[in-house]
Write an enzyme that holds these catalytic residues in place. Sequence first.
Site, PDB file in Angstrom:
ATOM      1  N   GLY A  40       0.775  -1.226   0.000  1.00 18.56           N
ATOM      2  CA  GLY A  40       0.000   0.000   0.000  1.00 18.56           C
ATOM      3  C   GLY A  40       0.808   1.278   0.000  1.00 18.56           C
ATOM      4  O   GLY A  40       0.249   2.367  -0.150  1.00 18.56           O
ATOM      5  N   HIS A 132     -16.388  23.283   0.488  1.00 14.55           N
ATOM      6  CA  HIS A 132     -17.670  23.061   1.158  1.00 14.55           C
ATOM      7  C   HIS A 132     -17.886  24.087   2.270  1.00 14.55           C
ATOM      8  O   HIS A 132     -19.006  24.563   2.475  1.00 14.55           O
ATOM      9  CB  HIS A 132     -17.711  21.640   1.730  1.00 14.55           C
ATOM     10  CG  HIS A 132     -18.978  21.337   2.464  1.00 14.55           C
ATOM     11  ND1 HIS A 132     -20.215  21.384   1.863  1.00 14.55           N
ATOM     12  CD2 HIS A 132     -19.207  21.012   3.766  1.00 14.55           C
ATOM     13  CE1 HIS A 132     -21.153  21.084   2.752  1.00 14.55           C
ATOM     14  NE2 HIS A 132     -20.569  20.855   3.908  1.00 14.55           N
ATOM     15  N   ASP A 171     -31.053  23.040   0.749  1.00 17.07           N
ATOM     16  CA  ASP A 171     -31.284  23.270   2.166  1.00 17.07           C
ATOM     17  C   ASP A 171     -31.094  24.763   2.444  1.00 17.07           C
ATOM     18  O   ASP A 171     -30.607  25.518   1.602  1.00 17.07           O
ATOM     19  CB  ASP A 171     -30.353  22.427   3.045  1.00 17.07           C
ATOM     20  CG  ASP A 171     -28.886  22.620   2.719  1.00 17.07           C
ATOM     21  OD1 ASP A 171     -28.461  23.772   2.507  1.00 17.07           O
ATOM     22  OD2 ASP A 171     -28.149  21.621   2.681  1.00 17.07           O
ATOM     23  N   LYS A 194     -34.129  20.649   4.415  1.00 16.02           N
ATOM     24  CA  LYS A 194     -33.534  19.310   4.546  1.00 16.02           C
ATOM     25  C   LYS A 194     -33.193  19.029   6.010  1.00 16.02           C
ATOM     26  O   LYS A 194     -32.657  19.892   6.696  1.00 16.02           O
ATOM     27  CB  LYS A 194     -32.279  19.223   3.676  1.00 16.02           C
ATOM     28  CG  LYS A 194     -31.569  17.886   3.702  1.00 16.02           C
ATOM     29  CD  LYS A 194     -30.417  17.853   2.706  1.00 16.02           C
ATOM     30  CE  LYS A 194     -29.281  18.770   3.089  1.00 16.02           C
ATOM     31  NZ  LYS A 194     -28.137  18.654   2.167  1.00 16.02           N
ATOM     32  N   ARG A 196     -31.009  16.392   8.455  1.00 12.76           N
ATOM     33  CA  ARG A 196     -30.005  15.319   8.524  1.00 12.76           C
ATOM     34  C   ARG A 196     -29.878  14.904   9.985  1.00 12.76           C
ATOM     35  O   ARG A 196     -29.615  15.737  10.859  1.00 12.76           O
ATOM     36  CB  ARG A 196     -28.663  15.820   7.990  1.00 12.76           C
ATOM     37  CG  ARG A 196     -27.621  14.724   7.823  1.00 12.76           C
ATOM     38  CD  ARG A 196     -26.296  15.299   7.306  1.00 12.76           C
ATOM     39  NE  ARG A 196     -26.442  15.962   6.031  1.00 12.76           N
ATOM     40  CZ  ARG A 196     -26.457  15.339   4.863  1.00 12.76           C
ATOM     41  NH1 ARG A 196     -26.331  14.021   4.818  1.00 12.76           N
ATOM     42  NH2 ARG A 196     -26.585  16.017   3.737  1.00 12.76           N
ATOM     43  N   ASP A 221     -26.035  22.773  -5.816  1.00  8.81           N
ATOM     44  CA  ASP A 221     -25.320  22.426  -4.579  1.00  8.81           C
ATOM     45  C   ASP A 221     -23.835  22.387  -4.880  1.00  8.81           C
ATOM     46  O   ASP A 221     -23.427  22.397  -6.052  1.00  8.81           O
ATOM     47  CB  ASP A 221     -25.795  21.066  -4.048  1.00  8.81           C
ATOM     48  CG  ASP A 221     -25.661  20.945  -2.532  1.00  8.81           C
ATOM     49  OD1 ASP A 221     -24.978  21.803  -1.923  1.00  8.81           O
ATOM     50  OD2 ASP A 221     -26.230  19.999  -1.965  1.00  8.81           O
ATOM     51  N   ALA A 227     -26.345  11.148  -4.053  1.00  7.44           N
ATOM     52  CA  ALA A 227     -27.406  11.717  -4.893  1.00  7.44           C
ATOM     53  C   ALA A 227     -28.774  11.596  -4.247  1.00  7.44           C
ATOM     54  O   ALA A 227     -29.790  11.905  -4.872  1.00  7.44           O
ATOM     55  CB  ALA A 227     -27.426  11.089  -6.288  1.00  7.44           C
ATOM     56  N   GLY A 228     -28.824  11.180  -2.982  1.00 12.84           N
ATOM     57  CA  GLY A 228     -30.094  11.015  -2.288  1.00 12.84           C
ATOM     58  C   GLY A 228     -30.852  12.317  -2.128  1.00 12.84           C
ATOM     59  O   GLY A 228     -32.069  12.384  -2.397  1.00 12.84           O
ATOM     60  N   THR A 229     -30.160  13.370  -1.687  1.00 11.66           N
ATOM     61  CA  THR A 229     -30.819  14.663  -1.504  1.00 11.66           C
ATOM     62  C   THR A 229     -31.325  15.208  -2.830  1.00 11.66           C
ATOM     63  O   THR A 229     -32.449  15.712  -2.931  1.00 11.66           O
ATOM     64  CB  THR A 229     -29.856  15.670  -0.855  1.00 11.66           C
ATOM     65  OG1 THR A 229     -29.492  15.201   0.444  1.00 11.66           O
ATOM     66  CG2 THR A 229     -30.499  17.040  -0.726  1.00 11.66           C
TER      67      THR A 229
END
Length: 314
Positions: A40, A132, A171, A194, A196, A221, A227-229
């Site tokens: 690794g 983000h 959101d 939204k 969470r 976004d 991709a759920g939201t």
Amino acid sequence: MQAPDIIVFAGSGSRNLGRAIANNLGLELGASELLRFSEGNLFVRVLENVRGRDVFIIQGTAFPANDNFMELLFWIDALKRASAASVTAVIPYFSYAKGDKKDEPRVSIRGRVCADAIAAAGADRVVTLDLHAPQVQGFFSMPVDDLISLPVLCETIAARNLHDLVVVAPDAGYAKKARLWANRLQTPTAIADKRRVDHSESAEIVELIGSVEGRTALIVDDFTISAGTLTDAARILIERGATKVYAAVTHALLTGSAMERIDNSPIECLFTTDSVETQPAKLSEKVEIVSVAGLFAEAIRRIANRESISVLFQ
């Protein structure tokens, strides 16, 4: 005017984008090699002279996030030890920017740890895209240029001539940025509320603020993972009378069954950038890639020529 002493390298996490950036600059990628040993370990080697030159290393930190982050550190260290005049880490997607605060007991502020590691490795500057959490810039002890993809994505979307468009924030936290999209596209906005409840990378859409009836909705976004939201929001928008639904995100991670969710959703097209190119699954035909190579190339050109890059944020 192109600076004469810059050289661009690309790590394994951003080879395609790195090549496109170099092409935009009229350059060939710097020669380098990466070896992965059976246990690794990673081994990086710079294969050309960088002494006294301004070096830009392009390396995103998505799949596999930890390997790619460690590889970035090794490239920075190798370049500094090879006597580069400066090393700029160009990080199209900085994954650990999500770890920007201590919002629970006994947790790490991961973004700060990564920023410290990049500084310790010897980077002189960081260029990234749509962090983000913008406050992550403050974790670094060096200049950080957080570029924005909005103009590039908006240009592509505007060319589609979508009828009666409304921009939808997924959101309340993204509402301010969604208004920037709306101003650029000259549309109204709506906000999906939204909720969470854990770290499962899923969230529940519980309410929609604003009208989408009879309009084409564009969900915006900074990134999506499962991709759920996006797909939950798309279904609610259709239920509330939207005629069509599109989505646009800067960083499309798209893990697990994300592709299946998108294909089975009302989303007509997901616009995203090429900031992430190592997704484990084949992208759906509904996903349209918009390159940010030109944006990064212009930032590199301006940095190398000691020019302001503020024009790139307009």
